[in-house]
Write a protein that holds these residues in place. Structure first.
Motif, PDB file in Angstrom:
ATOM      1  N   TYR A   1     -32.861 -43.410 -14.448  1.00  0.00           N
ATOM      2  CA  TYR A   1     -32.546 -43.419 -13.024  1.00  0.00           C
ATOM      3  C   TYR A   1     -33.663 -44.122 -12.276  1.00  0.00           C
ATOM      4  O   TYR A   1     -34.817 -44.085 -12.678  1.00  0.00           O
ATOM      5  CB  TYR A   1     -32.416 -41.985 -12.492  1.00  0.00           C
ATOM      6  CG  TYR A   1     -31.378 -41.182 -13.213  1.00  0.00           C
ATOM      7  CD1 TYR A   1     -31.715 -40.370 -14.280  1.00  0.00           C
ATOM      8  CD2 TYR A   1     -30.041 -41.258 -12.844  1.00  0.00           C
ATOM      9  CE1 TYR A   1     -30.755 -39.646 -14.963  1.00  0.00           C
ATOM     10  CE2 TYR A   1     -29.082 -40.531 -13.525  1.00  0.00           C
ATOM     11  CZ  TYR A   1     -29.437 -39.727 -14.567  1.00  0.00           C
ATOM     12  OH  TYR A   1     -28.487 -39.013 -15.243  1.00  0.00           O
TER      13      TYR A   1
ATOM     14  N   LYS B   1     -34.381 -46.616  -5.181  1.00  0.00           N
ATOM     15  CA  LYS B   1     -34.802 -47.880  -4.593  1.00  0.00           C
ATOM     16  C   LYS B   1     -34.665 -47.844  -3.070  1.00  0.00           C
ATOM     17  O   LYS B   1     -33.592 -48.117  -2.544  1.00  0.00           O
ATOM     18  CB  LYS B   1     -33.956 -49.019  -5.164  1.00  0.00           C
ATOM     19  CG  LYS B   1     -34.067 -49.157  -6.663  1.00  0.00           C
ATOM     20  CD  LYS B   1     -33.107 -50.206  -7.167  1.00  0.00           C
ATOM     21  CE  LYS B   1     -33.114 -50.210  -8.690  1.00  0.00           C
ATOM     22  NZ  LYS B   1     -32.117 -51.092  -9.244  1.00  0.00           N
TER      23      LYS B   1
ATOM     24  N   TYR C   1     -27.457 -37.014  -7.183  1.00  0.00           N
ATOM     25  CA  TYR C   1     -26.731 -38.098  -7.833  1.00  0.00           C
ATOM     26  C   TYR C   1     -26.131 -37.636  -9.160  1.00  0.00           C
ATOM     27  O   TYR C   1     -24.958 -37.879  -9.437  1.00  0.00           O
ATOM     28  CB  TYR C   1     -27.664 -39.297  -8.044  1.00  0.00           C
ATOM     29  CG  TYR C   1     -27.008 -40.434  -8.784  1.00  0.00           C
ATOM     30  CD1 TYR C   1     -26.186 -41.335  -8.123  1.00  0.00           C
ATOM     31  CD2 TYR C   1     -27.219 -40.614 -10.143  1.00  0.00           C
ATOM     32  CE1 TYR C   1     -25.589 -42.386  -8.803  1.00  0.00           C
ATOM     33  CE2 TYR C   1     -26.628 -41.665 -10.825  1.00  0.00           C
ATOM     34  CZ  TYR C   1     -25.809 -42.540 -10.144  1.00  0.00           C
ATOM     35  OH  TYR C   1     -25.214 -43.573 -10.815  1.00  0.00           O
TER      36      TYR C   1
ATOM     37  N   LYS D   1     -21.056 -43.410  -6.448  1.00  0.00           N
ATOM     38  CA  LYS D   1     -22.185 -44.285  -6.150  1.00  0.00           C
ATOM     39  C   LYS D   1     -22.920 -43.694  -4.956  1.00  0.00           C
ATOM     40  O   LYS D   1     -22.307 -43.300  -3.976  1.00  0.00           O
ATOM     41  CB  LYS D   1     -21.704 -45.693  -5.834  1.00  0.00           C
ATOM     42  CG  LYS D   1     -21.018 -46.370  -7.009  1.00  0.00           C
ATOM     43  CD  LYS D   1     -20.841 -47.837  -6.760  1.00  0.00           C
ATOM     44  CE  LYS D   1     -20.080 -48.565  -7.825  1.00  0.00           C
ATOM     45  NZ  LYS D   1     -20.200 -48.195  -9.159  1.00  0.00           N
ATOM     46  N   LEU D   2     -24.236 -43.645  -5.058  1.00  0.00           N
ATOM     47  CA  LEU D   2     -25.057 -43.156  -3.950  1.00  0.00           C
ATOM     48  C   LEU D   2     -25.781 -44.355  -3.359  1.00  0.00           C
ATOM     49  O   LEU D   2     -26.732 -44.879  -3.938  1.00  0.00           O
ATOM     50  CB  LEU D   2     -26.061 -42.105  -4.431  1.00  0.00           C
ATOM     51  CG  LEU D   2     -27.022 -41.548  -3.384  1.00  0.00           C
ATOM     52  CD1 LEU D   2     -26.273 -41.022  -2.171  1.00  0.00           C
ATOM     53  CD2 LEU D   2     -27.871 -40.446  -3.986  1.00  0.00           C
ATOM     54  N   SER D   3     -25.271 -44.829  -2.227  1.00  0.00           N
ATOM     55  CA  SER D   3     -25.845 -46.001  -1.569  1.00  0.00           C
ATOM     56  C   SER D   3     -25.757 -45.790  -0.070  1.00  0.00           C
ATOM     57  O   SER D   3     -24.699 -45.467   0.456  1.00  0.00           O
ATOM     58  CB  SER D   3     -25.079 -47.259  -1.979  1.00  0.00           C
ATOM     59  OG  SER D   3     -25.624 -48.395  -1.350  1.00  0.00           O
ATOM     60  N   THR D   4     -26.899 -45.921   0.597  1.00  0.00           N
ATOM     61  CA  THR D   4     -26.955 -45.798   2.053  1.00  0.00           C
ATOM     62  C   THR D   4     -27.684 -47.032   2.589  1.00  0.00           C
ATOM     63  O   THR D   4     -28.264 -47.796   1.810  1.00  0.00           O
ATOM     64  CB  THR D   4     -27.724 -44.527   2.484  1.00  0.00           C
ATOM     65  OG1 THR D   4     -29.121 -44.741   2.283  1.00  0.00           O
ATOM     66  CG2 THR D   4     -27.255 -43.294   1.719  1.00  0.00           C
TER      67      THR D   4
ATOM     68  N   GLY E   1     -31.297 -46.954   1.175  1.00  0.00           N
ATOM     69  CA  GLY E   1     -31.633 -46.956  -0.234  1.00  0.00           C
ATOM     70  C   GLY E   1     -30.474 -46.517  -1.094  1.00  0.00           C
ATOM     71  O   GLY E   1     -29.397 -46.187  -0.594  1.00  0.00           O
ATOM     72  N   LYS E   2     -30.705 -46.531  -2.388  1.00  0.00           N
ATOM     73  CA  LYS E   2     -29.650 -46.137  -3.316  1.00  0.00           C
ATOM     74  C   LYS E   2     -30.273 -45.559  -4.578  1.00  0.00           C
ATOM     75  O   LYS E   2     -31.452 -45.757  -4.866  1.00  0.00           O
ATOM     76  CB  LYS E   2     -28.762 -47.326  -3.663  1.00  0.00           C
ATOM     77  CG  LYS E   2     -29.468 -48.474  -4.359  1.00  0.00           C
ATOM     78  CD  LYS E   2     -28.502 -49.626  -4.579  1.00  0.00           C
ATOM     79  CE  LYS E   2     -29.225 -50.824  -5.175  1.00  0.00           C
ATOM     80  NZ  LYS E   2     -28.320 -51.940  -5.415  1.00  0.00           N
ATOM     81  N   VAL E   3     -29.459 -44.812  -5.313  1.00  0.00           N
ATOM     82  CA  VAL E   3     -29.847 -44.289  -6.615  1.00  0.00           C
ATOM     83  C   VAL E   3     -28.897 -44.919  -7.622  1.00  0.00           C
ATOM     84  O   VAL E   3     -27.690 -44.952  -7.391  1.00  0.00           O
ATOM     85  CB  VAL E   3     -29.752 -42.749  -6.682  1.00  0.00           C
ATOM     86  CG1 VAL E   3     -30.086 -42.249  -8.072  1.00  0.00           C
ATOM     87  CG2 VAL E   3     -30.675 -42.108  -5.655  1.00  0.00           C
ATOM     88  N   THR E   4     -29.460 -45.455  -8.671  1.00  0.00           N
ATOM     89  CA  THR E   4     -28.640 -46.077  -9.701  1.00  0.00           C
ATOM     90  C   THR E   4     -28.960 -45.442 -11.039  1.00  0.00           C
ATOM     91  O   THR E   4     -30.006 -44.814 -11.215  1.00  0.00           O
ATOM     92  CB  THR E   4     -28.907 -47.590  -9.791  1.00  0.00           C
ATOM     93  OG1 THR E   4     -30.277 -47.797 -10.133  1.00  0.00           O
ATOM     94  CG2 THR E   4     -28.586 -48.299  -8.494  1.00  0.00           C
TER      95      THR E   4
END
Length: 181
Positions: free
Chosen positions: A174, A177, A88, A99-102, A105-108
């Motif tokens: 970070y 989730k 990320y 944006k890293l979203s699958t 899950g995702k990383v914010t």
């Protein structure tokens, strides 16, 4: 359970079963019956203590097993979270809008400010203001709302006074989730 306590316990069961079968309620009306009841209490408390000791041993054994099983999993989770954050951060450095979203899950990331306070110096600088609470500590939330942060991290009051007792640095936090089922 030793034999004496087992015999006492069996006698309790017999008396309870007898009392259930008859209309009469068992009552203590003599020193002998009181002595008998105390012996039965000792037996019941011993059985209760034995049950508790057994349960504690089993709980300890199960907790030890759980830790031994979960430690490698926790290490793998930490490793994967680290790899996700590393990916990320690398992509975010290339493209600020990344944006890293699958579906799983995702990383914010969340930008914020990290305040470092020199309490003694700030109390001296802000002594006659309403930023000081009675116990002589800084109302940091109020101060944060009313100061201006310069590019070099210095804090300036609305009166234009540069506060030497606080420095502000940018920080990024970070969180990983995983999606919940």
């Amino acid at each position: 359970m030793n034999n004496y306590i087992a015999d006492e316990y069996d006698e309790i069961i017999d008396v309870e079963n007898f009392a259930e079968g008859s209309k009469e309620r068992f009552c203590i009306d003599s020193l002998d019956k009181a002595n008998w009841a105390f012996r039965k209490l000792v037996a019941l408390n011993a059985e209760k203590t034995e049950n508790t000791e057994l349960a504690v041993k089993e709980i300890d054994r199960i907790n030890h097993w759980l830790v031994s099983r979960n430690n490698p999993i926790d290490n793998r989770i930490s490793n994967l979270e680290g790899l996700l954050m590393e990916y990320y951060i690398t992509e975010k450095d290339k493209d600020n809008n990344f944006k890293l979203s699958t579906p799983y899950g995702k990383v914010t990331s969340k930008k914020g400010k990290d305040y470092t306070y020199n309490e003694e110096l700030l109390i001296e600088e802000l002594n006659d203001t309403d930023y000081i609470v009675v116990k002589k500590s800084i109302d940091k939330n109020k101060l944060k709302k009313e100061i201006t942060v310069l590019e070099d991290g210095r804090a300036v009051t609305s009166d234009g006074v540069v506060l030497e007792g606080v420095t502000v640095t940018d920080k990024v936090s970070y969180s990983v989730k995983p999606a919940m089922d």
